[in-house]
Design an enzyme around this catalytic site. Structure first.
Site, PDB file in Angstrom:
ATOM      1  N   GLY A   1       0.839  -1.202   0.000  1.00 32.71           N
ATOM      2  CA  GLY A   1       0.000   0.000   0.000  1.00 32.71           C
ATOM      3  C   GLY A   1       0.867   1.243   0.000  1.00 32.71           C
ATOM      4  N   GLY A   2       0.288   2.312   0.526  1.00 31.03           N
ATOM      5  CA  GLY A   2       1.019   3.581   0.565  1.00 31.03           C
ATOM      6  C   GLY A   2       2.304   3.491   1.353  1.00 31.03           C
TER       7      GLY A   2
ATOM      8  N   GLY B   1      25.742  11.684 -29.402  1.00 33.91           N
ATOM      9  CA  GLY B   1      25.255  12.348 -28.191  1.00 33.91           C
ATOM     10  C   GLY B   1      25.737  11.650 -26.944  1.00 33.91           C
ATOM     11  N   ALA B   2      25.918  10.339 -27.038  1.00 35.73           N
ATOM     12  CA  ALA B   2      26.351   9.589 -25.860  1.00 35.73           C
ATOM     13  C   ALA B   2      27.760  10.020 -25.430  1.00 35.73           C
ATOM     14  CB  ALA B   2      26.311   8.093 -26.144  1.00 35.73           C
TER      15      ALA B   2
HETATM   16  C1  HXC Z   1      -3.411  -4.132  12.302  1.00 35.40           C
HETATM   17  C2  HXC Z   1      -2.424  -6.016  11.522  1.00 35.40           C
HETATM   18  C3  HXC Z   1      -2.251  -5.433  10.274  1.00 35.40           C
HETATM   19  C4  HXC Z   1      -2.696  -4.115  10.087  1.00 35.40           C
HETATM   20  C5  HXC Z   1      -1.440  -7.405  10.189  1.00 35.40           C
HETATM   21  N1  HXC Z   1      -1.941  -7.248  11.439  1.00 35.40           N
HETATM   22  N2  HXC Z   1      -1.637  -6.319   9.455  1.00 35.40           N
HETATM   23  N3  HXC Z   1      -3.002  -5.350  12.521  1.00 35.40           N
HETATM   24  N4  HXC Z   1      -3.261  -3.494  11.126  1.00 35.40           N
HETATM   25  N5  HXC Z   1      -2.516  -3.505   8.923  1.00 35.40           N
HETATM   26  C6  HXC Z   1      -1.890  -8.205  12.532  1.00 35.40           C
HETATM   27  C7  HXC Z   1      -2.786  -9.393  12.311  1.00 35.40           C
HETATM   28  O1  HXC Z   1      -4.059  -9.100  12.806  1.00 35.40           O
HETATM   29  C8  HXC Z   1      -2.089 -10.455  13.143  1.00 35.40           C
HETATM   30  O2  HXC Z   1      -2.382 -10.262  14.499  1.00 35.40           O
HETATM   31  C9  HXC Z   1      -0.643 -10.120  12.962  1.00 35.40           C
HETATM   32  O3  HXC Z   1      -0.589  -8.748  12.556  1.00 35.40           O
HETATM   33  C10 HXC Z   1       0.046 -10.944  11.912  1.00 35.40           C
HETATM   34  O4  HXC Z   1      -0.766 -10.931  10.749  1.00 35.40           O
HETATM   35  P1  HXC Z   1      -1.137 -12.241   9.953  1.00 35.40           P
HETATM   36  O5  HXC Z   1      -2.207 -11.867   9.016  1.00 35.40           O
HETATM   37  O6  HXC Z   1      -1.388 -13.365  10.894  1.00 35.40           O
HETATM   38  O7  HXC Z   1       0.245 -12.532   9.243  1.00 35.40           O
HETATM   39  P2  HXC Z   1       0.495 -13.049   7.781  1.00 35.40           P
HETATM   40  O8  HXC Z   1      -0.362 -14.230   7.490  1.00 35.40           O
HETATM   41  O9  HXC Z   1       1.954 -13.209   7.662  1.00 35.40           O
HETATM   42  O10 HXC Z   1       0.043 -11.883   6.814  1.00 35.40           O
HETATM   43  C11 HXC Z   1       0.714 -10.661   6.831  1.00 35.40           C
HETATM   44  C12 HXC Z   1      -0.066  -9.655   5.975  1.00 35.40           C
HETATM   45  C13 HXC Z   1      -1.540  -9.620   6.415  1.00 35.40           C
HETATM   46  C14 HXC Z   1       0.004 -10.077   4.505  1.00 35.40           C
HETATM   47  C15 HXC Z   1       0.646  -8.311   6.129  1.00 35.40           C
HETATM   48  O11 HXC Z   1      -1.559  -9.466   7.840  1.00 35.40           O
HETATM   49  C16 HXC Z   1      -2.287  -8.507   5.823  1.00 35.40           C
HETATM   50  O12 HXC Z   1      -2.738  -8.598   4.684  1.00 35.40           O
HETATM   51  N6  HXC Z   1      -2.518  -7.461   6.623  1.00 35.40           N
HETATM   52  C17 HXC Z   1      -3.286  -6.322   6.163  1.00 35.40           C
HETATM   53  C18 HXC Z   1      -2.500  -5.520   5.178  1.00 35.40           C
HETATM   54  C19 HXC Z   1      -3.211  -4.291   4.781  1.00 35.40           C
HETATM   55  O13 HXC Z   1      -4.221  -4.337   4.066  1.00 35.40           O
HETATM   56  N7  HXC Z   1      -2.745  -3.177   5.315  1.00 35.40           N
HETATM   57  C20 HXC Z   1      -3.294  -1.906   4.987  1.00 35.40           C
HETATM   58  C21 HXC Z   1      -2.671  -1.540   3.644  1.00 35.40           C
HETATM   59  S1  HXC Z   1      -3.098   0.026   3.172  1.00 35.40           S
HETATM   60  P3  HXC Z   1      -2.321 -11.450  15.572  1.00 35.40           P
HETATM   61  O14 HXC Z   1      -2.865 -10.832  16.806  1.00 35.40           O
HETATM   62  O15 HXC Z   1      -3.156 -12.550  15.004  1.00 35.40           O
HETATM   63  O16 HXC Z   1      -0.873 -11.818  15.685  1.00 35.40           O
HETATM   64  C22 HXC Z   1      -1.915   0.934   3.801  1.00 35.40           C
HETATM   65  C23 HXC Z   1      -2.118   2.348   3.497  1.00 35.40           C
HETATM   66  C24 HXC Z   1      -0.946   3.142   3.852  1.00 35.40           C
HETATM   67  O17 HXC Z   1      -1.001   0.525   4.407  1.00 35.40           O
HETATM   68  C25 HXC Z   1      -1.227   4.508   3.313  1.00 35.40           C
HETATM   69  C26 HXC Z   1      -0.078   5.440   3.457  1.00 35.40           C
HETATM   70  C27 HXC Z   1      -0.317   6.669   2.711  1.00 35.40           C
END
Ligand code: HXC
Length: 510
Positions: free
Chosen positions: A169-170, A404-405
């Protein structure tokens, strides 16, 4: 008193456990180190000083008030690499997947601010699920605060990102604005939108590894500058890189002891350029033979291999190298190689790293894909970067410098300080065949005449002496003495002073 001391130690031990032993074990089971283990490997032993160990999030939604971990998913502080100060943040995947909350962001911002004020590099070890979903816009605000500081730090202190897990993501835009991105093979990935969203929107089916793994970003997208086998190797290589760099834009890079005679003669270089001008040779051999102890730290080695970029030392001092590689696309400049080299030249210039340019370039790559892709603008990036650079610039033309290079590759006309050529250099508008076919079009049907014209052209232009007569080449040098000549040239430029006219900033063709 003793109780308070014990409480501190208990709290510290609790913080050190991050998200708990179960999650630490899961991290290890994936072949990843924990955030703290990574910092230990990155920094000199016992040099780490931590900030904000007890910071916790302030979220009260979704039951978060009952789930707090000291440190809030990121470990921050400073320490040393070979005795030189760096600031570090290391995201802790065991705490809410290393996701970025308001307080997590504040911790990163604190060390970014300190790094800018105190003039030391920032190294970010990224391992995060992105925005802390429970915190919504507070998390997005936190990211933007980090981004703003990345921008302010750019060109002030070196910024290095290591991607050691998810970065999606971002969240990718913070590393994207740093100077170097390194990835760990098989355990890290970066993308703006993940495979599921890609499938929904475009119907493409792609794995996370294909979409944003280390191979993709080092070979296809050029987002990353290098990929390493595992966490240990990645961190060791970051230490090696930091050793080449100054701490900030007002300091010189470190001078390291060297055990290699600057006047070392390399007789093998007298025969490295093949008789046939169309036969390639490996420019990396020349780089290794010029460098102190043959040590070369290559940047973007798997991308746009027709140009080579990286760092060497000469007499213990860091020098950035840009070199055409005749082994790939005959060393042509094209969109990718121009972008790659331009960014490298600009990095060197903002951190006062002198640049050595090795030239063997038959020109820009022709074709519709290049023109449609904007080779004019991308090629101009490299031209612009060389022309604006005020650092010492030493250029050696080994063979072709056409069209040019020739101008682009740190020529005399772009304020090259020392422009050397080997006797094998051919400095001309183009190769003999192409030139003859244009200026003697009327004789095209007569092979003998064309051959005679080509031989005449070659005799007149396929050498360095026409350029040397005009002073565009300062000296034609013996290949075997290249290390000595180049080292002496840089030594003579150590007090170089050159300033561009005042401007708010330039408008490099982006
Ligand atoms: C809160 C999160 C989290 C998140 C993971 N966790 N991502 N908690 N916010 N974004 C937590 C899970 O609940 C879990 O908690 C632990 O971290 C590990 O995650 P798992 O899913 O069990 O691990 P894994 O299977 O390895 O998967 C990792 C992952 C997946 C691929 C990163 O967790 C995932 O898809 N997370 C969401 C990603 C996402 O959509 N993020 C937002 C993106 S948008 P427990 O308690 O079970 O250990 C963004 C915008 C930024 O980031 C903008 C900036 C401008």
């Amino acid at each position: 008193m003793k109780d308070i001391l014990t409480e501190l130690e208990d709290r510290r031990n609790d913080a050190r456990l991050g998200g708990g032993q179960r999650r630490i074990d899961a991290q290890h089971a994936r072949g990843k180190l924990t955030a703290r283990e990574r910092i230990e490997l990155l920094l000199d032993e016992d040099s780490f000083e931590e900030f904000d160990m007890f910071v916790a999030h302030r979220c009260v939604d979704f039951g978060m008030e009952n789930q707090k971990h000291a440190g809030d998913g990121v470990i921050t502080g400073w320490g040393t690499i070979n005795g030189r100060m760096v600031y570090v943040f290391s995201q802790d995947f065991t705490v809410f997947g290393g996701s970025l909350s308001e307080t997590h962001a504040q911790k990163i911002c604190k060390i970014q601010d300190m790094a800018i004020q105190n003039g030391a590099p920032i190294i970010g070890l990224n391992d995060s699920g992105g925005a802390r979903i429970q915190e919504g816009v507070d998390s997005l605000a936190g990211y933007a605060e980090v981004f703003q500081r990345n921008i302010m730090a750019s060109g002030v202190v070196p910024q290095i990102s290591v991607i050691m897990g998810p970065c999606a993501g971002g969240a990718v835009y913070s590393p994207a604005m740093t100077d170097f991105i390194f990835m760990v093979k098989d355990t890290s990935y970066m993308f703006v939108t993940g495979p599921d969203v890609v499938k929904t929107v475009t119907n493409e089916v792609v794995t996370a590894e294909e979409l944003g793994g280390a191979s993709t970003h080092t070979k296809k997208s050029s987002v990353a500058d290098g990929a390493f086998e595992n966490d240990v190797e990645a961190l060791a290589e970051v230490r090696r890189l930091v050793d080449f760099l100054p701490l900030n834009n007002r300091e010189k890079p470190p001078v390291r002891p060297f055990f290699d005679e600057p006047g070392r003669i390399e007789n093998s270089l007298d025969t490295i350029v093949p008789e046939n001008p169309n036969t390639p040779y490996d420019m990396k051999e020349l780089i290794a033979k010029v460098a102190d102890e043959g040590d070369f730290y290559e940047i973007q080695k798997d991308y746009a291999k027709n140009i080579i970029t990286g760092f060497i030392r000469l007499e213990g001092q860091t020098v950035g190298v840009v070199a055409n590689q005749p082994m790939v696309l005959a060393g042509c400049l094209d969109i990718d190689s121009s972008r790659k080299a331009a960014r490298f030249v600009r990095f060197c210039d903002c951190f006062e790293i002198p640049i050595m340019t090795l030239v063997d370039v038959p020109g820009f790559l022709p074709g519709t894909s290049q023109e449609y892709g904007g080779v004019i603008k991308h090629g101009a990036k490299l031209l612009f970067a060389y022309g604006e650079a005020t650092v010492p610039k030493v250029t050696v033309i080994t063979r072709k410098a056409y069209g040019g290079a020739y101008d682009v590759m740190a020529s005399k006309h772009l304020r090259g300080d020392f422009n050397y050529a080997w006797p094998t250099a051919e400095i001309a508008v183009m190769g003999a065949k192409g030139a003859t076919e244009i200026i003697h079009r009327a004789d095209l049907g007569d092979a003998d005449k064309i051959a005679a014209h080509a031989a005449d052209y070659e005799a007149r232009f396929a050498n360095p002496f026409v350029a040397a007569e005009r002073g565009f080449i300062d000296e034609v040098i013996m290949p075997h003495s290249t290390r000595r000549r180049v080292s002496r040239a840089f030594a003579s430029l150590r007090n170089k002073q050159l300033k561009n006219p005042w401007k708010k900033h330039d408008n490099i063709p982006l």
